[in-house]
Each structure stands twice: as C-alpha cells, then as structure tokens.
Enzyme design. Structure first.
Site, mmCIF file in Angstrom:
data_model
loop_
_atom_site.group_PDB
_atom_site.id
_atom_site.type_symbol
_atom_site.label_atom_id
_atom_site.label_comp_id
_atom_site.label_asym_id
_atom_site.label_seq_id
_atom_site.Cartn_x
_atom_site.Cartn_y
_atom_site.Cartn_z
ATOM 1 N N HIS A 420 52.120 36.250 45.326
ATOM 2 C CA HIS A 420 53.080 37.359 45.210
ATOM 3 C C HIS A 420 52.941 38.382 46.340
ATOM 4 C CE1 HIS A 420 49.932 39.852 43.030
ATOM 5 N NE2 HIS A 420 50.596 40.815 43.641
ATOM 6 N N ASP A 468 49.404 31.960 41.129
ATOM 7 C CA ASP A 468 49.569 33.054 42.087
ATOM 8 C C ASP A 468 48.523 32.906 43.203
ATOM 9 O OD1 ASP A 468 50.421 35.367 43.240
ATOM 10 O OD2 ASP A 468 49.510 36.717 41.766
ATOM 11 N N SER A 564 45.790 43.494 45.125
ATOM 12 C CA SER A 564 46.290 42.130 44.954
ATOM 13 C C SER A 564 45.964 41.251 46.160
ATOM 14 C CB SER A 564 47.807 42.151 44.784
ATOM 15 O OG SER A 564 48.096 42.424 43.444
#
Ligand code: 4AZ
Length: 622
Positions: A420, A468, A564
C-alpha cells in the site's frame, strides 16, 4: 512511532497477561480412536483423552494437523543433500555435492564417489537401495540380518561390517529406538521399529547374556546402519545383545494411549515429545508444547535429544540449543570421545562427521548481524530515538518532498515494503533514502538511491490489506557489479513461521506520526510483543497466516501513519535479526484494544525468493 502514555492498568485485553495459560477449565473430550485395519481382527478400540492433565497436554493439536515430518523445513533443517522448497526438503542433484569426500560402497553394491552423492541418489530413488545391482563387494559389504526370531521381522541383530571377515552382534547397552528404527529401515521395513527388544531363544552354544558385541551410534535419520558409527571394546567384554521387532502390519500393536505418526505407525503416546525419534519420520517430536524428561525443547515446538544441546551444531531452527553455550568443547563429542578412549576402537567410517563437513561447505549468508554489538535491553522502553547503525536495514521511501513510508533492506539491490506504500506508475518519483536518521536535517551518511523496479504482490487487496507486501529494486551504479548501500546490513528473511512465537519481544521502527498526529523527523523505535489470536481484536478482518499483530498491553508503543512499509524485527537466541513483519495497518494508533497489524513475512518467503533469487535470502536449507 506513536507513543501513548496513558497507562490502562485495568484493561485486560491480553489473555496471556491476565490469565495463566491453560487455567481455564475444560471438560475432557474423549475420542474413539479406531485401530488400523490390520489390527481390527481383535476389534479393539482405544479411548484417548484429548484434554485434561494427560500426556496429550504436551502436544499441539493444531500443529499436528499439518502433518510435519523430518522433511518439513518449517520445523527442522534439511539434510545437506536436500534443499527447502515450499516448506519441504527436496533432494538436491548429485552433481551439487562437494567433489571430494569418502568413497562409499552402499548396501546395494554400488560405489559412490562420496557419501553426499550416495544420499542424493538414494533421496531421488529411495527404492533403488534394495535393488542389489552393484558390484562393490570386494572388501566385504556391510550387511545386517535378524537371527533367532519367530518371524523375519524380529530377532537378534547380526551385522557384517565392511572390511571385516567375521559377523558380529550388537550390544544392548548402546541400543535404543534411534538405532532400532534405522536397522529396520535397513532391513526394508519402512515404518522402522516397533520395539527395541524381544525374547528370542538362542541355540545352546551361544549365551544370550554373555557375548562379545559391537556398539552402534546413530542420529536417527540414517536409512542404513552403515551410516552409523560402530565401535568395539578393546578389552574382550561379554554383554547382553540387542534385538529388535520391526513394525509391520501384523506386529503386536502397542497398548494404552497411542500417538499416530505421519507415516501411519502407532507409538505409545508417552513416547511423543521425548526427544527420541520413535516414529522414524520424527513426527512425534515436531508439535510439542514442552518436552518430556531431559530432552531439549526448541522454541519452534520441537523436542531434540539432550545430547544435542551445546554440541556445536545448531539443531533447533530457532538456534536455542546452541545459545549461551560455553566455548570449551562440545558435551556430545566429549562424552563420545571419553567412551571411545576408555574402551573402544572405531570400526567404520564416520558418516556423521562427513555429514557435518558437507554442511559446513554450504554457502553462508551474511544478514541480521549488526556491526555494533547491541547491549541487551532488559525492560520495555517507550519509543526512543535511534542512533546511527542501530537499524542498518531501515530504509525511507520518499515521494518528492514527502517521506511516505519505511522499507527494509534484505540484501542485494532489494528492499521490502508494504504494497500500500507504492505504485508502479510512480516509480520515477520515488527515492530510497539510505542511512537516514533525521529527514529534516539529513545526516552526512545519507545516500539516495533511485528505483529500478517495483514488484507488488499479485494478490494484494487494497481493501482488506491482505498480502500487503512489495519489493523495490534500487538502481545499481553502472560501474558497479553489485548494489552498495552504505551503512546498511540486510535483515534476514524468515523461512519458517515457527522462528518466533506470541509473546516474543520484537522492535518496530520508523518515522511515523506521534500521538495527536504530531510529525516526527527522526527515526524512532520501540519494543512490542508478538500477539497470538488476533482475531479477537479484529474479528473477520484478521488473516492469521498472512498477518501478525504486535503491541504492548497498555498500547504505549505502536506503529502509526508513516511507519507503514517499515520493519518489525525480531532477534533470535544467537542475536541474528529477522524481518518478522512489515508495518501494514491497525485501527488508530496506540489503542491497546487495537494492536498494530503487520504483514507476516515468513508467509512470503517463497514469494520473495522467487523474485530476488534463492541464494540472496536462503540462509539454511540451501
Ligand atoms: C498507517 O496509517 C498506519 N497502529 C500504520 C500502522 C497502524 C495504524 C495506521 C497501526 O500507516
């Protein structure tokens, strides 16, 4: 890194903290175990308790459904003539063996240049072992036979060693299920032994209780006794002799609570998780919550013989059998050497030494070891600023002026991140900042790399955050053969989901937001615990196999927006660091009822290795 200082003392969200494991009362469940077809003539049924304080408490039921054996590289190391592909040890080709070594004449009469080649051929065609089509009988081949039994699957063992004219019996003293299984395999009984003794009347001129004999020592995964080490007492000693009952469909079946091995054999349940490979395929030792007697418990849920602790060879995939050992000598070798010195001479070529030597020639991977030796951190600390060289695998991904995500260096030109975080269409806008601490005031060590390729997992789901994970290949300097990322050390890529467990402490790092969405300029890190059963926090949003939750019971340490794609790293018993997770998602930040969710990297070992090449990340089982 979001640092929430609210101490939620009365929140009891983590069962492991609030409840001692196993305290919850459970009513016993009784399961009728039907005996295998060949034993049905006696129409016996076995009642087996699957709960309560029985010996079954040692077994991990969920793990047993996976049917692990000695060929499951999620649980054990493969043999040096095998490699690990998709969780299974598969045969290497003979040409991949080292060129020199001991020439062997196998039981089928064939000559092999090396032991490794023999094992590789045998691995590829196990049945060829019994073809007896070779010619190397010159010096007298090795043979094993059973004497004085009622059937041909039992009796007293007689061996003829290579280079010796006489046959010999085996002494009972050194005889156990480990050697008995190998002997039965050698004799063509694929499920190994049922028992290590039996009562076999010998002719009167041979006394059962007093006979000269040889000792044999096996590891347990050999397929012929000739691979084991035979020794003989120098002073003539008369001893009891070893006998065996091999496991056949007609064998007199064990009674009491039984454990069914993956190879179909039944063993008494009290022999599971005792460190001894009773099954022959090791399936009785691979799904244990604890180990019986003195056997050693590997954190990966595997029981190994106690002699393997500190013997100089890593046996647990988690490395804990060789952690904290004193450097001075290896107990197993010392004991064996003492025995040898005291009374014995070695009669056979030492194939175990040859196996270790072949293993030592396998390529070694350099990852997960920092230049600066870290001081052990004894307590959970809040998020702290990182220093240079503390996180040499930490990368920063910039999109124009913005630092958008973290990344993890895994070797070569490759950086792991969250799917992502990146888009293939934006490839020209990304910069990878290497050796960065503070992105507002970049330090002199900083180096900027451009991106050559982005590979996003083909099953990445932007709404559920499943899979992910993405790989970034940085551009190599045209004049250089390899990528050089200064001040960087790759984190090791975990190949097994059993390397780390719930409650293990790991470290998350990044430039993500603080509480109240406050911006962070310098790299920060914090210790979090791996959390099991995370579905209780996220119900149907959590996918156990692909995701890993981590946090602290008060939520004071957590990943947040901007972290992230960055690393959750765990360090094993020998201080080797693995990238266990990639910061992926979570409901808010720093809320104990919503721990951080990470992509479970171990689940993607094959995906990563298919893209970056096996040799770059395969540390063991290559
Ligand atoms: C994010 O938005 C994010 N608390 C990352 C991690 C977590 C929450 C949000 C986990 O990138």
């Amino acid at each position: 890194m979001k640092l929430v200082n609210i101490v939620l003392l009365f929140l009891c969200f983590y069962s492991s903290v609030c409840k001692a494991p196993g305290i919850e009362p459970r009513s016993p469940v009784w399961q009728v175990k039907t005996l295998p077809p060949s034993h049905r003539h006696t129409t016996r049924f076995q009642l087996t308790s699957t709960s309560g304080k029985s010996q079954e408490d040692l077994l991990d039921r969920n793990c047993l459904t996976k049917k692990y054996t000695h060929l499951s590289c999620n649980k054990v190391f493969c043999q040096p003539w095998q490699k690990c592909i998709d969780g299974t040890c598969v045969c290497k080709l003979p040409y991949q063996c080292p060129k020199n070594g001991t020439t062997v004449c196998s039981t089928n009469g064939r000559t092999y240049q090396t032991y490794c080649q023999q094992k590789s051929f045998e691995c590829l065609r196990p049945q060829a072992k019994f073809l007896n089509n070779g010619t190397c009988t010159a010096e007298g081949q090795f043979s094993v036979s059973l004497k004085y039994g009622k059937t041909d699957s039992e009796g007293i063992l007689e061996v003829k060693l290579m280079g010796q004219n006489e046959t010999a019996f085996i002494c009972k003293k050194s005889w156990s299920m480990t050697q008995a299984n190998v002997a039965c395999l050698d004799l063509g009984f694929p499920q190994g032994a049922l028992d290590t003794q039996g009562s076999f009347p010998m002719p009167e001129n041979i006394s059962v209780n007093g006979h000269e004999c040889v000792h044999v020592h096996c590891r347990g995964l050999e397929t012929s006794l000739t691979e084991c080490t035979f020794t003989k007492t120098k002073i003539k000693k008369y001893q009891e002799l070893a006998s065996v009952v091999c496991y056949t469909q007609n064998a007199d079946y064990p009674t009491g609570n039984l454990f069914q091995c993956v190879n179909g054999k039944y063993i008494p349940q009290k022999r599971a998780c005792n460190g001894i490979n009773d099954c022959g395929d090791q399936s009785d030792e691979l799904c244990c919550k604890a180990c019986r007697g003195e056997s050693f418990f590997c954190k990966s849920g595997v029981c190994i013989p106690k002699q393997y602790k500190c013997n100089g060879e890593v046996d647990c995939i988690t490395g804990d059998d060789e952690a904290g050992c004193k450097e001075t000598g290896h107990p197993e070798i010392r004991v064996f050497a003492a025995e040898v010195q005291e009374e014995t001479e070695i009669l056979t070529a030492d194939m175990d030494a040859e196996r270790k030597w072949i293993k030592s020639l396998l390529p070694k991977l350099s990852c997960g070891v920092k230049e600066n030796i870290p001081t052990r951190r004894k307590r959970v600390v809040g998020g702290k600023p990182a220093h240079m060289k503390d996180f040499p695998w930490q990368m920063a991904i910039k999109d124009g002026e913005k630092l958008i995500c973290g990344g993890i260096y895994i070797g070569g030109c490759w950086i792991l991140t969250a799917a992502h975080c990146v888009r293939v269409s934006k490839i020209h806008r990304y910069q990878i900042w290497v050796g960065l601490l503070n992105w507002f005031r970049p330090n002199s060590e900083l180096k900027i790399q451009l991106v050559n390729r982005i590979i996003i997992h083909e099953n990445y789901n932007g709404s559920t955050y499943q899979n992910d994970i993405a790989l970034i290949e940085v551009k190599k300097h045209p004049s250089k053969k390899e990528c050089v990322l200064p001040y960087s050390v790759p984190a090791c890529v975990p190949w097994s989901p059993y390397l780390f467990q719930p409650n293990d402490r790991c470290i998350v790092s990044g430039w993500g937001r603080e509480k109240d969405n406050e911006k962070v300029y310098s790299l920060r890190w914090g210790e979090v615990n791996l959390i099991g059963n995370c579905s209780k926090f996220y119900a149907d949003r959590y996918y156990e196999k692909e995701m890993q939750c981590a946090g602290t019971s008060d939520g004071s340490i957590d990943a947040c927006k901007g972290d992230s794609g960055g690393p959750l790293v765990c360090t094993d018993a020998n201080n080797v660091t693995y990238v266990w997770g990639i910061v992926s998602w979570g409901e808010n930040c720093g809320k104990p009822e919503f721990p951080g969710v990470y992509t479970k990297v171990a689940n993607y070992f094959d995906w990563i290795s298919n893209h970056v090449g096996r040799s770059l990340i395969s540390q063991h089982n290559v």
